[in-house]
Design a protein around this motif. Structure first.
Motif, PDB file in Angstrom:
ATOM      1  N   THR A  13      37.540  41.557  41.715  1.00  0.00           N
ATOM      2  CA  THR A  13      37.154  42.732  40.609  1.00  0.00           C
ATOM      3  C   THR A  13      36.121  41.798  39.916  1.00  0.00           C
ATOM      4  N   LEU A  14      37.108  40.299  39.819  1.00  0.00           N
ATOM      5  CA  LEU A  14      36.557  39.572  38.298  1.00  0.00           C
ATOM      6  C   LEU A  14      35.483  38.656  39.489  1.00  0.00           C
ATOM      7  N   THR A  75      42.487  44.793  27.447  1.00  0.00           N
ATOM      8  CA  THR A  75      42.470  45.755  27.112  1.00  0.00           C
ATOM      9  C   THR A  75      40.845  44.975  26.992  1.00  0.00           C
ATOM     10  N   LEU A  76      40.930  43.317  26.383  1.00  0.00           N
ATOM     11  CA  LEU A  76      39.575  42.876  25.905  1.00  0.00           C
ATOM     12  C   LEU A  76      38.273  42.985  27.361  1.00  0.00           C
ATOM     13  N   LEU A  77      38.702  42.676  28.625  1.00  0.00           N
ATOM     14  CA  LEU A  77      38.236  42.652  29.477  1.00  0.00           C
ATOM     15  C   LEU A  77      37.523  44.166  29.527  1.00  0.00           C
ATOM     16  N   ILE A  78      38.096  45.372  29.785  1.00  0.00           N
ATOM     17  CA  ILE A  78      37.591  46.417  29.960  1.00  0.00           C
ATOM     18  C   ILE A  78      36.659  46.322  28.180  1.00  0.00           C
ATOM     19  N   VAL A 172      27.799  47.294  36.830  1.00  0.00           N
ATOM     20  CA  VAL A 172      29.205  47.020  36.346  1.00  0.00           C
ATOM     21  C   VAL A 172      30.653  48.142  35.833  1.00  0.00           C
ATOM     22  N   VAL A 173      30.130  49.357  35.773  1.00  0.00           N
ATOM     23  CA  VAL A 173      31.040  50.290  35.520  1.00  0.00           C
ATOM     24  C   VAL A 173      32.302  50.538  36.270  1.00  0.00           C
ATOM     25  N   LEU A 174      31.893  50.309  37.372  1.00  0.00           N
ATOM     26  CA  LEU A 174      32.806  50.682  38.525  1.00  0.00           C
ATOM     27  C   LEU A 174      33.904  49.707  38.594  1.00  0.00           C
ATOM     28  N   THR A 175      33.423  48.623  37.608  1.00  0.00           N
ATOM     29  CA  THR A 175      34.632  47.376  37.907  1.00  0.00           C
ATOM     30  C   THR A 175      35.760  48.099  37.024  1.00  0.00           C
ATOM     31  N   LEU A 176      35.616  49.024  36.168  1.00  0.00           N
ATOM     32  CA  LEU A 176      37.308  49.525  34.919  1.00  0.00           C
ATOM     33  C   LEU A 176      37.866  49.899  35.980  1.00  0.00           C
ATOM     34  N   ILE A 177      37.694  50.429  37.304  1.00  0.00           N
ATOM     35  CA  ILE A 177      38.188  50.916  38.414  1.00  0.00           C
ATOM     36  C   ILE A 177      39.611  50.100  39.048  1.00  0.00           C
ATOM     37  N   GLY A 178      39.221  48.855  39.478  1.00  0.00           N
ATOM     38  CA  GLY A 178      39.288  48.089  39.453  1.00  0.00           C
ATOM     39  C   GLY A 178      41.187  47.521  37.989  1.00  0.00           C
ATOM     40  N   LEU A 179      39.689  47.371  37.148  1.00  0.00           N
ATOM     41  CA  LEU A 179      40.615  46.859  35.964  1.00  0.00           C
ATOM     42  C   LEU A 179      42.181  47.604  35.250  1.00  0.00           C
TER      43      LEU A 179
END
Length: 443
Positions: A13-14, A75-78, A172-179
């Motif tokens: 994810t990162l 929270t900040l990364l999201i 990049v919205v897909l990374t929200l799943i991983g986060l």
């Protein structure tokens, strides 16, 4: 097994987040001419699409690192991802210059969290072996993103127009799943800071970043303001009643300061070559933007693979030695470009290949080494400053290159400038080398 799976998911994810952020900083350099024509603006006006993104990203990188002591990293990364995606959506649907600028500012406000917070997360939440792997992959993504960013930017702009670049970044919205699934909760350094936020320090740093970038790009007299802002930060740094926005005590360690300077030069050289090489191939060798992008894309993939070799080599040699060898390889690359690379395409590609490989190796070594030079309770601050310096280097490289080209119209002079600063970097890497291990901060 579950813990290991979550670590792997977090690393992936990162890496996707970092790769997207780096690509986004390169994509629009290729599309500026098309954007200028469609939006009906001047060259100086369209350049703000890049300048403002650079300024906000540089300032935001250390701001997020500081806010990570007040708000949870997750929270900040999201929040950063949501801001980045929001800016991308706005940019993909607008045909007005002012909204394109707003979209880029919003993108930068979110994207500036990507590299800084990813490094803090890797250092704070991962076991030693996974941490080094994550930092190695992040380093590799910096090279990969810069190379394929140019290729994708040129291809997408040619086929579907510059709006498609914004639309691509919505992914990049897909990374929200991983986060949400694999990202642990917690604050930087493991605890929440309760002391008042340092708004005065934030203001001084904002003035520093803006005046430095504009001073290098546009008017050297603005660097006087940069110097004054540093004086202000140093004076303000004596306060004890607030959690200082810039804690100057992290600069007490020679090893940390040395790595900052070397990393600044390394990032300047890398982004400088991303700026110079396409111009060189277009003007001297008459390559198309897509053709140049293909060359950079292939080279960046090789550089990404080299990052794993660089990590393995640290079992045999020290990080200081790897930094030294990398600086020499990078120096050789610029020497090739300054001498025969400006005349023959094959040698120009060879020089760029050397620089990409060296940048990746050096970044791997520095990313793994620099947390060891920061006191444990100041990890977020130190990494924030480190990323700020990197972004300032990224803005310095192309800015100084364009100034040299404007003054002398000679690519060899621009390449020679980087030869000089790399020699100084190599000299610095040798200073105090016998004392570095004893000067490391206690973990």
């Amino acid at each position: 097994m579950m813990m290991k799976s979550k670590e792997n998911g977090l690393i992936l994810t990162l890496c996707f987040i970092v790769l997207s952020g780096v690509m986004n900083s390169i994509l629009f350099n290729v599309a500026l001419v098309d954007m200028k024509g469609e939006l009906g603006v001047t060259t100086s006006m369209i350049s703000w699409v890049v300048i403002l993104y650079t300024m906000v990203t540089a300032f935001g990188s250390i701001t997020y690192s500081k806010l990570a002591s007040y708000f949870q990293l997750k929270t900040l990364l999201i929040f950063g991802v949501c801001m980045f995606v929001s800016g991308s959506i706005i940019g993909s649907i607008t045909n007005q210059y002012i909204f394109v600028i707003i979209a880029r500012i919003i993108q930068a406000a979110g994207g500036s969290a990507f590299i800084a917070l990813s490094m803090i997360i890797a250092n704070q939440y991962m076991t030693a072996s996974k941490r080094d792997l994550a930092l190695t992959l992040i380093s590799g993504c910096l090279s990969l993103g810069s190379g394929i960013g140019f290729l994708i930017g040129g291809t997408f702009t040619f086929l579907w127009g510059w709006h498609s670049l914004f639309l691509l970044m919505v992914l990049v919205v897909l990374t929200l799943i991983g986060l949400f699934v694999v990202m642990p909760s917690g604050y930087a350094n493991g605890k929440k800071v309760t002391r008042p936020f340092d708004f005065i320090g934030l203001f001084y740093l904002l003035i520093f970043v803006v005046s430095f970038i504009l001073g290098v790009k546009m008017n050297g007299y603005l660097l006087i303001i940069t110097a004054l802002s540093v004086v202000g930060l140093m004076t303000h740094g004596n306060r004890k009643d607030v959690a200082l926005f810039v804690d100057l005590s992290v600069f007490r360690h020679f090893a940390f300061n040395r790595l900052l300077v070397i990393s600044f030069v390394n990032n300047s050289a890398m982004v400088g070559i991303v700026f110079l090489f396409p111009l060189l191939t277009e003007q001297r060798f008459h390559h198309s933007a897509i053709g140049t992008g293909f060359i950079l894309g292939v080279i960046s993939i090789f550089a990404f693979l080299i990052s794993f070799i660089a990590k393995k080599s640290l079992h045999v040699i020290s990080s200081r030695q790897l930094i030294g060898y990398s600086a020499i390889i990078e120096l050789v690359g610029f020497l090739i470009l300054a001498s025969v690379g400006v005349k023959q395409s094959v040698f120009a590609i060879l020089g760029v290949f050397s620089i990409y490989i060296a940048f990746t190796m050096m970044t791997v070594a520095i990313n793994i080494e620099i947390p060891q030079t920061i006191e444990k309770d100041k990890n977020a601050m130190g990494l924030g400053i480190y990323n700020l310096i990197n972004f300032l280097g990224m803005s310095f490289g192309p800015a100084i290159s364009s100034r040299i080209l404007e003054s002398f119209s000679n690519f060899s002079y621009a390449f020679t400038f980087f030869v000089v600063i790399l020699i100084l970097s190599i000299i610095l890497s040798l200073i105090g080398s016998n004392q570095l291990s004893s000067r490391h901060a206690k973990l």
